[in-house]
Design an enzyme around this catalytic site. Sequence first.
Site, PDB file in Angstrom:
ATOM      1  N   ARG A  41      -4.616   1.922  17.590  1.00  0.00           N
ATOM      2  CA  ARG A  41      -5.147   1.274  16.386  1.00  0.00           C
ATOM      3  C   ARG A  41      -4.946   2.220  15.215  1.00  0.00           C
ATOM      4  O   ARG A  41      -4.500   3.354  15.378  1.00  0.00           O
ATOM      5  CB  ARG A  41      -6.640   0.937  16.537  1.00  0.00           C
ATOM      6  N   LYS A  42      -5.313   1.766  14.021  1.00  0.00           N
ATOM      7  CA  LYS A  42      -5.201   2.660  12.867  1.00  0.00           C
ATOM      8  C   LYS A  42      -6.043   3.907  13.103  1.00  0.00           C
ATOM      9  O   LYS A  42      -7.084   3.867  13.766  1.00  0.00           O
ATOM     10  CB  LYS A  42      -5.613   1.951  11.586  1.00  0.00           C
ATOM     11  N   GLY A  99     -16.326  -6.968   1.421  1.00  0.00           N
ATOM     12  CA  GLY A  99     -16.243  -8.416   1.536  1.00  0.00           C
ATOM     13  C   GLY A  99     -16.500  -8.945   2.927  1.00  0.00           C
ATOM     14  O   GLY A  99     -16.657 -10.148   3.119  1.00  0.00           O
ATOM     15  N   CYS A 102     -14.369  -2.030   4.473  1.00  0.00           N
ATOM     16  CA  CYS A 102     -13.419  -1.203   3.728  1.00  0.00           C
ATOM     17  C   CYS A 102     -14.039  -0.633   2.461  1.00  0.00           C
ATOM     18  O   CYS A 102     -13.558   0.371   1.938  1.00  0.00           O
ATOM     19  CB  CYS A 102     -12.174  -2.016   3.389  1.00  0.00           C
ATOM     20  N   GLY A 103     -15.095  -1.255   1.948  1.00  0.00           N
ATOM     21  CA  GLY A 103     -15.802  -0.737   0.789  1.00  0.00           C
ATOM     22  C   GLY A 103     -16.882   0.268   1.133  1.00  0.00           C
ATOM     23  O   GLY A 103     -17.621   0.716   0.260  1.00  0.00           O
ATOM     24  N   ARG A 143       0.854  -1.189   0.000  1.00  0.00           N
ATOM     25  CA  ARG A 143       0.000   0.000   0.000  1.00  0.00           C
ATOM     26  C   ARG A 143       0.886   1.235   0.000  1.00  0.00           C
ATOM     27  O   ARG A 143       1.855   1.328   0.756  1.00  0.00           O
ATOM     28  CB  ARG A 143      -0.920   0.006   1.219  1.00  0.00           C
TER      29      ARG A 143
END
Length: 588
Positions: free
Chosen positions: A182-183, A452, A457-458, A63
Amino acid sequence: MVHKKEKWKREKYGDDIRAKILEFAENGWETIPEDEREAWFCRFKFWGVFHQRTGQESYFMMRLTNCGGILEPGQLRAIGEVARDYATGPAENPEFGNGFVDFTTRQSIQLHWINLEDVPEIWDKLESVGVSTRSAGGDTMRNISGCPVAGKDKHEYVETRGLLDRIQAQLRDDDVLCNMPRKFNISVTGCREGCAQDSINDVALEPARKLVDGTQVKGFNMRAGGGLGGREPRRARSLDIFVTPDDAYQIVRAFVELYHEEGNRQNRRKNRGRFFVDDWGTDAIREELAERVEFPLLHAGTDLRAQYTFNAGRPDERGKHDHVGIHEQADGDYYVGLNVPVGRVTADEAIELADLADEYGSGELRLTRRQNPIIIDVDGARLDDLLAEPLLETHAPEPSPFTQGAMACTGTEFCSLALTETKVRATMMLRWLRDNVDLPDDISQLKIHFSGCTADCGQAMTADIGLQGMRARKNDQMVEAMDVGVGGGIGDGPAFIEWVHQRVPADEVPGLIKNLVEAFAALREEGQTFREWVDATGHESIIELAVAEETSYEDPCLHDAKQSWYPFSTGDGPAPTAPDGTPITSND
């Protein structure tokens, strides 16, 4: 007890990881001790190197990171060449072949099928044109999102490019703050459409104005605690803070430092920024921030949220809902947003796109949060020539509403969390919907987002029609399936989808969407958008109208692809392999 990932990060993380990646790359995949791989793969993510899923051992996703979606001249060409030369694997994708580039929902790029041994050469090539992978993954500040046409937008309210660059250089690049609980997602937008989606970020600045000592001042209101995932989404909440552009960096840094110091590092299911805001409350956070900054906090000013149109489900006449199409810049030139329905282009297309940006614009490109690229600085006299280029037939600036509104995450093709394949399935489903479903002539937008799994994430939770991968039994066999929801959107009143049907076999989902959209076309009031119709119709009626059924649509992998090494291969996986493709053995 200290969580194992916190233990690993305390031992080594951040910039220190780069040297270790280079060491393993020099000596080969097989030199990573098998009993240490989970720890090393956790750490590798900080440098944008993600091990792919079970059955694809020795292959990595890479990424990249770029602040606010900007790709400077020459950068996309280098990325496309890396995809062509290094991002090819042992299996072909039936839609996209081998060697492709994925545009992400955070305005950046992912590459797949990367061999660890090739990482040094890839870094050399990317970094020679200013592209980095640092802080692209893991428990750190992720890609900073902003308006992709900042500095170019004819209607930009407050300038943000300088602030975004400062956050990148002084905050995100600060190795002291690399190890977050976390992120962590930061967004800054100065536009009137709200296209940085402040309501789903951990900390966000949105354009606002306020009377300060009798003078109207342009600046930002501050929100915190937004996010999706885990079926526990949150809207970012106002901290009742207005800051001037000069003070904006300091307040963002103060919040990052607060979360870095006080965020939960034990329960990883409950330690994202949104839960931190839940626990502390906005009043306590505001009081703490007041102690950490060197200026008196002002109460929130008048924001521009009532004008937000980006993915807001509003009619076209209210403003643009994405950046696809032809738009005039402040300087009289134009930017042209191309449509990439699921965010994936081939390596050759990426290189061709870079060539077009050089020939017709300044060479610079921008990436949007809807997985689309933008060619900027196009002279109006050359627009027709650009529009006649073959690539713009494939990735059109005036696509069908189905393809224009689509987004999809990585799916089981490469992701260990996903439950379903996404990219190919969404591409085929959109093609079927385009050919088999008629929309009213005045409808140019219908946002269909596909994730998914529940990590989302989508961004399915923010779609007109949101799909999340599941599994179900059909004809006594386990098949890929989806939960289907409707009514989401970002804007003045951000809303998350309400679920209408769960575990619908994947081959019946297009029929469900067809029935629902045809009901919308038949029953809507004149001028009503899909989101407005959903709100007016009521949940129970929507459930009755959204009938799942088999159709002429043929699903590309209805079987449970989670159990195979690659969704489109029936054979045994070759991994792990050496860079030349020959099999290698794991450590004993």
